[in-house]
Write a protein that holds these residues in place. Structure first.
Motif, short mmCIF file in Angstrom:
data_model
loop_
_atom_site.label_atom_id
_atom_site.label_comp_id
_atom_site.label_asym_id
_atom_site.label_seq_id
_atom_site.Cartn_x
_atom_site.Cartn_y
_atom_site.Cartn_z
N VAL A 33 59.31 36.91 53.77
CA VAL A 33 59.62 38.32 54.05
C VAL A 33 58.43 39.17 53.62
O VAL A 33 57.51 38.69 52.96
CB VAL A 33 60.90 38.78 53.30
N GLY A 34 58.50 40.44 53.95
CA GLY A 34 57.53 41.39 53.40
C GLY A 34 57.96 41.75 51.99
O GLY A 34 58.91 41.17 51.45
N VAL A 35 57.28 42.70 51.38
CA VAL A 35 57.67 43.13 50.04
C VAL A 35 58.46 44.43 50.14
O VAL A 35 58.23 45.23 51.05
CB VAL A 35 56.44 43.30 49.10
N GLY A 36 59.38 44.61 49.22
CA GLY A 36 60.19 45.82 49.25
C GLY A 36 61.48 45.61 48.51
O GLY A 36 61.68 44.61 47.82
N GLU A 52 58.46 49.75 44.94
CA GLU A 52 58.73 48.33 45.16
C GLU A 52 57.45 47.53 45.34
O GLU A 52 57.31 46.43 44.81
CB GLU A 52 59.66 48.14 46.36
N VAL A 53 56.50 48.07 46.10
CA VAL A 53 55.22 47.37 46.29
C VAL A 53 54.50 47.21 44.96
O VAL A 53 53.97 46.15 44.64
CB VAL A 53 54.34 48.07 47.35
N LYS A 54 54.50 48.26 44.16
CA LYS A 54 53.86 48.20 42.84
C LYS A 54 54.54 47.16 41.95
O LYS A 54 53.87 46.35 41.29
CB LYS A 54 53.89 49.59 42.18
N GLU A 55 55.87 47.16 41.93
CA GLU A 55 56.62 46.22 41.09
C GLU A 55 56.39 44.76 41.51
O GLU A 55 56.25 43.89 40.66
CB GLU A 55 58.13 46.51 41.15
N GLU A 56 56.35 44.51 42.82
CA GLU A 56 56.28 43.14 43.30
C GLU A 56 54.86 42.60 43.43
O GLU A 56 54.66 41.39 43.40
CB GLU A 56 57.02 43.01 44.64
N THR A 57 53.88 43.50 43.60
CA THR A 57 52.51 43.03 43.86
C THR A 57 51.47 43.57 42.89
O THR A 57 50.36 43.04 42.81
CB THR A 57 52.05 43.43 45.27
N GLY A 58 51.78 44.66 42.20
CA GLY A 58 50.79 45.33 41.36
C GLY A 58 49.92 46.30 42.13
O GLY A 58 49.12 47.03 41.55
N LEU A 59 50.07 46.34 43.45
CA LEU A 59 49.23 47.20 44.30
C LEU A 59 49.76 48.64 44.34
O LEU A 59 50.97 48.87 44.37
CB LEU A 59 49.19 46.67 45.73
N THR A 60 48.82 49.59 44.37
CA THR A 60 49.14 50.99 44.59
C THR A 60 48.67 51.32 46.01
O THR A 60 47.47 51.36 46.28
CB THR A 60 48.41 51.89 43.57
N LEU A 61 49.63 51.52 46.89
CA LEU A 61 49.27 51.78 48.29
C LEU A 61 48.71 53.18 48.47
O LEU A 61 49.24 54.14 47.92
CB LEU A 61 50.51 51.62 49.19
N SER A 62 47.66 53.28 49.27
CA SER A 62 47.11 54.59 49.60
C SER A 62 47.16 54.85 51.12
O SER A 62 47.12 55.98 51.55
CB SER A 62 45.67 54.72 49.11
N ARG A 63 47.28 53.78 51.90
CA ARG A 63 47.34 53.90 53.37
C ARG A 63 48.50 53.07 53.89
O ARG A 63 48.45 51.84 53.85
CB ARG A 63 46.03 53.41 53.99
N TYR A 64 49.53 53.75 54.37
CA TYR A 64 50.66 53.02 54.91
C TYR A 64 51.22 53.75 56.12
O TYR A 64 50.99 54.95 56.30
CB TYR A 64 51.75 52.79 53.85
N LEU A 94 42.66 45.28 46.19
CA LEU A 94 43.24 43.96 45.92
C LEU A 94 42.91 43.44 44.52
O LEU A 94 43.53 42.48 44.07
CB LEU A 94 42.81 42.94 46.97
N LYS A 95 41.99 44.08 43.83
CA LYS A 95 41.68 43.66 42.46
C LYS A 95 42.90 43.83 41.56
O LYS A 95 43.01 43.15 40.54
CB LYS A 95 40.49 44.46 41.91
N SER A 96 43.84 44.71 41.94
CA SER A 96 45.04 44.91 41.12
C SER A 96 46.22 44.05 41.58
O SER A 96 47.31 44.15 41.03
CB SER A 96 45.44 46.39 41.12
N LEU A 97 46.01 43.18 42.57
CA LEU A 97 47.08 42.30 43.05
C LEU A 97 47.50 41.35 41.93
O LEU A 97 46.68 40.64 41.36
CB LEU A 97 46.61 41.50 44.27
N SER A 98 48.78 41.37 41.63
CA SER A 98 49.32 40.51 40.59
C SER A 98 49.56 39.11 41.14
O SER A 98 50.13 38.96 42.22
CB SER A 98 50.65 41.07 40.08
N PRO A 99 49.16 38.07 40.40
CA PRO A 99 49.40 36.70 40.87
C PRO A 99 50.87 36.29 40.72
O PRO A 99 51.30 35.32 41.32
CB PRO A 99 48.50 35.86 39.98
N GLU A 100 51.62 37.03 39.93
CA GLU A 100 53.03 36.69 39.68
C GLU A 100 53.95 37.77 40.23
O GLU A 100 53.75 38.95 39.99
CB GLU A 100 53.28 36.54 38.18
#
Length: 153
Positions: A33-36, A52-64, A94-100
């Motif tokens: 699935v996607g993240v959310g 949800e994206v921040k919680e699941e991936t660590g990413l802060t979206l700027s373009r969606y 992507l440097k902030s992408l969480s591996p977990e």
């Protein structure tokens, strides 16, 4: 009706997907699935997406991009309105992408391989439109148990 968000995050010609293999009693277990996730009380769709994206991936979206709403109807689970998004990211972000991820395993998948992965049958219909760049998706997916029985566009 439950309200939720789902986002497919793109880098070049790949999308970040989540293989649901960690959460107990997960209706999505064994599927990609996607993240959310679900809205919190008084939360907007965009706020839910970003949280949800921040919680699941660590990413802060700027373009969606908002692509539309997919409604799930089921004889087994609560009905759901899912706000569908895609997002662009780059090497710096992507440097902030969480591996977990507590929900499952995150992995970038080439665009042309996504629809071949194990997923809910109905997901293939809205994903085909999202991957084509469509931004006016409105779709009702009707399930009996795990089986898709009707689609209304």
């Amino acid at each position: 009706m439950i309200k939720s968000t789902l986002c497919y995050i793109r880098k070049d010609d790949e999308y970040l997907l989540l293989f649901r293999d960690k959460k107990e009693n997960d209706v999505n277990e064994g599927k990609w699935v996607g993240v959310g996730g679900k809205f919190l009380e008084n939360e907007s769709a965009d706020d839910c997406l970003l949280r949800e994206v921040k919680e699941e991936t660590g990413l802060t979206l700027s373009r969606y991009t908002f692509h539309g709403i997919v409604y799930f109807h089921s004889d087994k689970w609560d009905d759901e309105a899912m706000y569908l998004y895609s997002a662009d990211t780059d090497d710096e972000e992507l440097k902030s992408l969480s591996p977990e991820c507590p929900e499952g395993t995150l992995q970038f998948v080439p665009k042309d391989e996504i629809l071949n992965l194990p997923m809910w049958e109905g997901d293939r219909y809205f994903l085909e439109e999202l991957l084509a760049g469509k931004t006016d998706i409105e779709m009702h997916l009707y399930y009996q148990g795990d089986t898709l029985v009707r689609i209304e566009k």
